[in-house]
Design a protein around this motif. Structure first.
Motif: not given
Length: 91
Positions: A23-36
């Motif tokens: 869950x933390x992996x998915x959270x950080x991946x999604x946030x960083x991917x969305x920002x990029x």
């Protein structure tokens, strides 16, 4: 009192480490991917300048999320702060 199948499933996920890694992996991946994707900081594909480089954004977000979950202090801080943040957002 007997455990229900839902409680057994949740306990299985806790024992597996789902809440501490996936869950933390998915959270950080999604946030960083969305920002990029939104900022297009790594450039765009084509002449129109509207299509971000999804492969590069995904790879960078993947690496960043792996680095974050490798640091247990960050994961512990997120796990303790996230319920409070969600509560404030709901209110």
């Amino acid at each position: 009192m007997a455990d229900t199948p839902l409680r057994q499933s949740i306990n299985f996920l806790v024992d597996l480490g789902f809440f501490d890694t996936v869950l933390p992996f998915l959270l950080f991946f999604t946030v960083v991917f969305g920002i990029l994707e939104k900022t297009k900081i790594l450039g765009t594909i084509g002449d129109d300048g509207k299509t971000p480089k999804k492969n590069l954004n995904a790879m960078l977000a993947f690496v960043f999320a792996l680095l974050v979950i490798a640091t247990q202090q960050i994961v512990a801080a997120v796990n303790s702060a996230l319920p409070k943040v969600a509560f404030v957002l709901i209110i």
